[in-house]
Design a protein around this motif. Sequence first.
Motif, PDB file in Angstrom:
ATOM      1  N   ILE A 169       1.094  -1.332   0.050  1.00  0.00           N
ATOM      2  CA  ILE A 169       0.260   0.023   0.197  1.00  0.00           C
ATOM      3  C   ILE A 169       0.831   1.339  -0.103  1.00  0.00           C
ATOM      4  CG2 ILE A 169      -1.451   1.271   1.454  1.00  0.00           C
ATOM      5  CD1 ILE A 169      -3.162  -1.287   2.038  1.00  0.00           C
ATOM      6  N   CYS A 170       0.643   2.171  -1.034  1.00  0.00           N
ATOM      7  CA  CYS A 170       1.519   3.262  -0.907  1.00  0.00           C
ATOM      8  C   CYS A 170       0.499   4.471  -0.776  1.00  0.00           C
ATOM      9  CB  CYS A 170       1.792   3.511  -2.571  1.00  0.00           C
ATOM     10  SG  CYS A 170       3.063   1.937  -2.963  1.00  0.00           S
ATOM     11  N   ALA A 171       1.031   5.516  -0.544  1.00  0.00           N
ATOM     12  CA  ALA A 171       0.448   6.969  -0.330  1.00  0.00           C
ATOM     13  C   ALA A 171       1.010   7.962  -1.316  1.00  0.00           C
ATOM     14  CB  ALA A 171       0.216   7.403   1.225  1.00  0.00           C
ATOM     15  N   TRP A 172       0.201   8.661  -1.859  1.00  0.00           N
ATOM     16  CA  TRP A 172       0.736   9.674  -2.861  1.00  0.00           C
ATOM     17  C   TRP A 172       0.056  10.950  -2.526  1.00  0.00           C
ATOM     18  CZ3 TRP A 172      -1.058  11.120  -8.179  1.00  0.00           C
ATOM     19  CH2 TRP A 172      -0.396  12.213  -8.877  1.00  0.00           C
ATOM     20  N   ARG A 173       0.735  12.150  -2.428  1.00  0.00           N
ATOM     21  CA  ARG A 173       0.460  13.521  -2.339  1.00  0.00           C
ATOM     22  C   ARG A 173       0.904  14.312  -3.739  1.00  0.00           C
ATOM     23  NH1 ARG A 173       0.154  12.229   2.714  1.00  0.00           N
ATOM     24  NH2 ARG A 173       2.500  12.369   3.267  1.00  0.00           N
ATOM     25  N   PRO A 174       0.122  14.637  -4.468  1.00  0.00           N
ATOM     26  CA  PRO A 174       0.683  15.225  -5.810  1.00  0.00           C
ATOM     27  C   PRO A 174       1.698  16.287  -5.669  1.00  0.00           C
ATOM     28  CG  PRO A 174      -1.623  14.875  -6.080  1.00  0.00           C
ATOM     29  CD  PRO A 174      -1.470  14.447  -4.842  1.00  0.00           C
ATOM     30  N   GLY A 175       2.704  16.361  -6.124  1.00  0.00           N
ATOM     31  CA  GLY A 175       3.783  17.221  -5.834  1.00  0.00           C
ATOM     32  C   GLY A 175       4.940  16.516  -5.181  1.00  0.00           C
ATOM     33  N   ALA A 176       4.778  15.468  -4.653  1.00  0.00           N
ATOM     34  CA  ALA A 176       5.819  14.574  -3.939  1.00  0.00           C
ATOM     35  C   ALA A 176       5.764  13.132  -4.659  1.00  0.00           C
ATOM     36  CB  ALA A 176       5.327  14.597  -2.392  1.00  0.00           C
ATOM     37  N   LYS A 177       6.870  12.380  -4.256  1.00  0.00           N
ATOM     38  CA  LYS A 177       6.921  11.132  -4.575  1.00  0.00           C
ATOM     39  C   LYS A 177       5.957  10.152  -3.574  1.00  0.00           C
ATOM     40  CE  LYS A 177      11.498  11.206  -6.180  1.00  0.00           C
ATOM     41  NZ  LYS A 177      13.174  10.852  -6.170  1.00  0.00           N
ATOM     42  N   PRO A 178       5.634   9.278  -4.183  1.00  0.00           N
ATOM     43  CA  PRO A 178       4.704   8.076  -3.399  1.00  0.00           C
ATOM     44  C   PRO A 178       5.463   7.556  -2.141  1.00  0.00           C
ATOM     45  CG  PRO A 178       5.328   6.931  -5.645  1.00  0.00           C
ATOM     46  CD  PRO A 178       5.717   8.420  -5.693  1.00  0.00           C
ATOM     47  N   ALA A 179       4.825   7.076  -1.159  1.00  0.00           N
ATOM     48  CA  ALA A 179       5.643   6.494  -0.033  1.00  0.00           C
ATOM     49  C   ALA A 179       5.241   5.326   0.236  1.00  0.00           C
ATOM     50  CB  ALA A 179       5.480   7.316   1.099  1.00  0.00           C
ATOM     51  N   VAL A 180       5.834   4.244   0.261  1.00  0.00           N
ATOM     52  CA  VAL A 180       5.428   2.771   0.667  1.00  0.00           C
ATOM     53  C   VAL A 180       5.059   2.817   2.099  1.00  0.00           C
ATOM     54  CG1 VAL A 180       5.794   0.404   0.846  1.00  0.00           C
ATOM     55  CG2 VAL A 180       6.571   1.665  -1.218  1.00  0.00           C
ATOM     56  N   LEU A 181       3.713   2.539   2.421  1.00  0.00           N
ATOM     57  CA  LEU A 181       3.354   2.422   3.902  1.00  0.00           C
ATOM     58  C   LEU A 181       3.539   1.471   4.454  1.00  0.00           C
ATOM     59  CD1 LEU A 181       2.152   4.402   5.961  1.00  0.00           C
ATOM     60  CD2 LEU A 181      -0.186   3.643   5.051  1.00  0.00           C
ATOM     61  N   LEU A 182       2.853   0.106   3.908  1.00  0.00           N
ATOM     62  CA  LEU A 182       2.950  -1.200   4.504  1.00  0.00           C
ATOM     63  C   LEU A 182       2.422  -2.322   3.641  1.00  0.00           C
ATOM     64  CD1 LEU A 182       0.148  -1.706   7.354  1.00  0.00           C
ATOM     65  CD2 LEU A 182       0.066  -0.263   5.286  1.00  0.00           C
ATOM     66  N   PRO A 183       2.866  -3.364   3.655  1.00  0.00           N
ATOM     67  CA  PRO A 183       2.031  -4.335   2.778  1.00  0.00           C
ATOM     68  C   PRO A 183       0.858  -4.652   2.837  1.00  0.00           C
ATOM     69  CG  PRO A 183       3.909  -5.408   3.942  1.00  0.00           C
ATOM     70  CD  PRO A 183       3.556  -4.026   4.760  1.00  0.00           C
ATOM     71  N   SER A 184      -0.041  -4.876   1.675  1.00  0.00           N
ATOM     72  CA  SER A 184      -1.253  -4.826   1.748  1.00  0.00           C
ATOM     73  C   SER A 184      -1.952  -6.128   2.434  1.00  0.00           C
ATOM     74  CB  SER A 184      -1.897  -4.828   0.166  1.00  0.00           C
ATOM     75  OG  SER A 184      -3.124  -5.165   0.110  1.00  0.00           O
ATOM     76  N   ALA A 185      -3.019  -5.939   3.369  1.00  0.00           N
ATOM     77  CA  ALA A 185      -3.459  -7.031   3.930  1.00  0.00           C
ATOM     78  C   ALA A 185      -4.150  -7.980   3.424  1.00  0.00           C
ATOM     79  CB  ALA A 185      -4.515  -6.602   5.296  1.00  0.00           C
ATOM     80  N   GLY A 186      -4.781  -7.508   2.131  1.00  0.00           N
ATOM     81  CA  GLY A 186      -5.615  -8.319   1.172  1.00  0.00           C
ATOM     82  C   GLY A 186      -5.619  -7.770  -0.189  1.00  0.00           C
ATOM     83  N   PRO A 187      -6.633  -8.039  -0.854  1.00  0.00           N
ATOM     84  CA  PRO A 187      -6.437  -7.742  -2.473  1.00  0.00           C
ATOM     85  C   PRO A 187      -7.508  -6.542  -2.753  1.00  0.00           C
ATOM     86  CG  PRO A 187      -8.235  -9.637  -2.049  1.00  0.00           C
ATOM     87  CD  PRO A 187      -7.445  -9.328  -0.661  1.00  0.00           C
ATOM     88  N   GLY A 188      -8.460  -6.036  -1.954  1.00  0.00           N
ATOM     89  CA  GLY A 188      -9.113  -4.979  -2.311  1.00  0.00           C
ATOM     90  C   GLY A 188      -8.415  -3.577  -1.732  1.00  0.00           C
ATOM     91  N   PRO A 189      -9.396  -2.565  -2.097  1.00  0.00           N
ATOM     92  CA  PRO A 189      -8.940  -1.310  -1.686  1.00  0.00           C
ATOM     93  C   PRO A 189      -9.226  -1.158  -0.340  1.00  0.00           C
ATOM     94  CG  PRO A 189     -11.027  -1.327  -2.607  1.00  0.00           C
ATOM     95  CD  PRO A 189     -10.724  -2.685  -2.654  1.00  0.00           C
ATOM     96  N   VAL A 190      -8.608  -0.126   0.634  1.00  0.00           N
ATOM     97  CA  VAL A 190      -8.518   0.269   1.862  1.00  0.00           C
ATOM     98  C   VAL A 190      -9.674   1.120   2.069  1.00  0.00           C
ATOM     99  CG1 VAL A 190      -6.034  -0.237   2.389  1.00  0.00           C
ATOM    100  CG2 VAL A 190      -7.054   2.245   1.891  1.00  0.00           C
ATOM    101  N   SER A 191     -10.101   1.277   2.968  1.00  0.00           N
ATOM    102  CA  SER A 191     -11.115   2.437   3.396  1.00  0.00           C
ATOM    103  C   SER A 191     -10.269   3.212   4.549  1.00  0.00           C
ATOM    104  CB  SER A 191     -12.215   2.005   4.564  1.00  0.00           C
ATOM    105  OG  SER A 191     -13.312   2.996   4.729  1.00  0.00           O
ATOM    106  N   ALA A 192     -10.234   4.428   4.343  1.00  0.00           N
ATOM    107  CA  ALA A 192      -9.431   5.466   5.168  1.00  0.00           C
ATOM    108  C   ALA A 192     -10.104   6.593   5.867  1.00  0.00           C
ATOM    109  CB  ALA A 192      -8.343   5.824   4.164  1.00  0.00           C
ATOM    110  N   ILE A 193      -9.922   6.892   6.996  1.00  0.00           N
ATOM    111  CA  ILE A 193     -10.598   8.120   7.725  1.00  0.00           C
ATOM    112  C   ILE A 193      -9.418   8.688   8.666  1.00  0.00           C
ATOM    113  CG2 ILE A 193     -11.212   6.767   9.562  1.00  0.00           C
ATOM    114  CD1 ILE A 193     -14.130   8.117   9.648  1.00  0.00           C
ATOM    115  N   ARG A 194      -9.702  10.114   8.701  1.00  0.00           N
ATOM    116  CA  ARG A 194      -8.879  10.772   9.684  1.00  0.00           C
ATOM    117  C   ARG A 194      -9.590  10.910  11.031  1.00  0.00           C
ATOM    118  NH1 ARG A 194      -7.014  16.468   7.884  1.00  0.00           N
ATOM    119  NH2 ARG A 194      -6.150  16.562   9.728  1.00  0.00           N
ATOM    120  N   CYS A 195      -9.051  10.469  12.323  1.00  0.00           N
ATOM    121  CA  CYS A 195      -9.478  10.463  13.571  1.00  0.00           C
ATOM    122  C   CYS A 195      -8.329  10.811  14.611  1.00  0.00           C
ATOM    123  CB  CYS A 195     -10.000   9.194  13.940  1.00  0.00           C
ATOM    124  SG  CYS A 195      -8.791   7.972  14.029  1.00  0.00           S
ATOM    125  N   GLU A 196      -8.808  11.204  15.627  1.00  0.00           N
ATOM    126  CA  GLU A 196      -8.061  11.497  17.036  1.00  0.00           C
ATOM    127  C   GLU A 196      -7.763  10.331  17.814  1.00  0.00           C
ATOM    128  OE1 GLU A 196      -8.347  13.832  20.707  1.00  0.00           O
ATOM    129  OE2 GLU A 196      -8.355  15.339  19.116  1.00  0.00           O
TER     130      GLU A 196
END
Length: 339
Positions: free
Chosen positions: A224-251
Amino acid sequence: MNGDWLIRGRDGRLSVYLPSDDAVLCRAERRPGDTWEDARRVGGDQRLHPGTAATGKGADGYAHLVAWRPTGKSESGLVHSTHFRPRLAALDWLPIGHPNKKGDRTGPPALAVDAVGRAHVFVRNRGGGVSMSAQKEKGGWEPWTDLKGREVEEELAAVTGESGLVELYAAVPDGLVHWRQEEAGAPPVLEEALEAPVRPGTLRALATSAEATTLFYTDRAGDICAWRPGAKPAVLLPSAGPGPVSAIRCELDGHDCTLLAQRSASGRVAFAAYPTGDESAGAWWTESGPGLPSDAVVALAMDETERVVAATSSPSTGQLLLTRRKDEPGLALEAWREV
């Protein structure tokens, strides 16, 4: 469903939007944190194509839905509905046309809602690029606009930034492309392309700061990679499974964190959290709940008390499971329960 299918409404109640054979169904809490109502059809009795709907939520808490419906032999058109509050019926489906004026489905739609509550609908067109239509400020829809692009994969990821401007990401055979509005109400402009080995069907976008959104995707190596336009993508961690992730910001424990969830290869739901915007801090998966069918999908939301809620839905079984974060440090979750 493409987008956020678990949504907290304006009245604080959670709703889920689930595709069926020829409709989108909605289930909602009777009261915040209470038992759930039975499923109801969204948008009246119009027949929809199965599995071609997208959802989104505005800052006003209103849910927006868009789907393909059959309009004739080998002909289809897109329709839109707004759901103002879970306890009310959603508006009837209203036509918004076809990106090529006529023809059959061209790809799954994506949807984002800008700062003033206007839905923006994106879909691949027959030429392999992307077209968009947006609600007018005083009602109705703008004509379809060709945003260009080529060889765009079917599934798109639309997102509204903290600025209220709408952005779109898409996968192409050799990487990713990104569109962004330069000002409110303007068509998004193709701003950047990235060469990257992207696994199609794994895109998920999230607003992560006042200036930027982040695209999460799985590369062909399974990371799983994270990309913010204007920067290079970062490898975050191996995918847990084959589908997309769900993502949310929280405290979490006083820190602004990004939480990811994914159905793992073992069938359980895997969670990973890290400080928002700081992929170098690393993340790791923790699994939770029972084993799920291979078609199960995962969604995240915040409830009326700002607690993280996770839901899973399986089209093959019709089972809807839910858990909430406990009121204690870390990411401890309550027992999963069927609703």
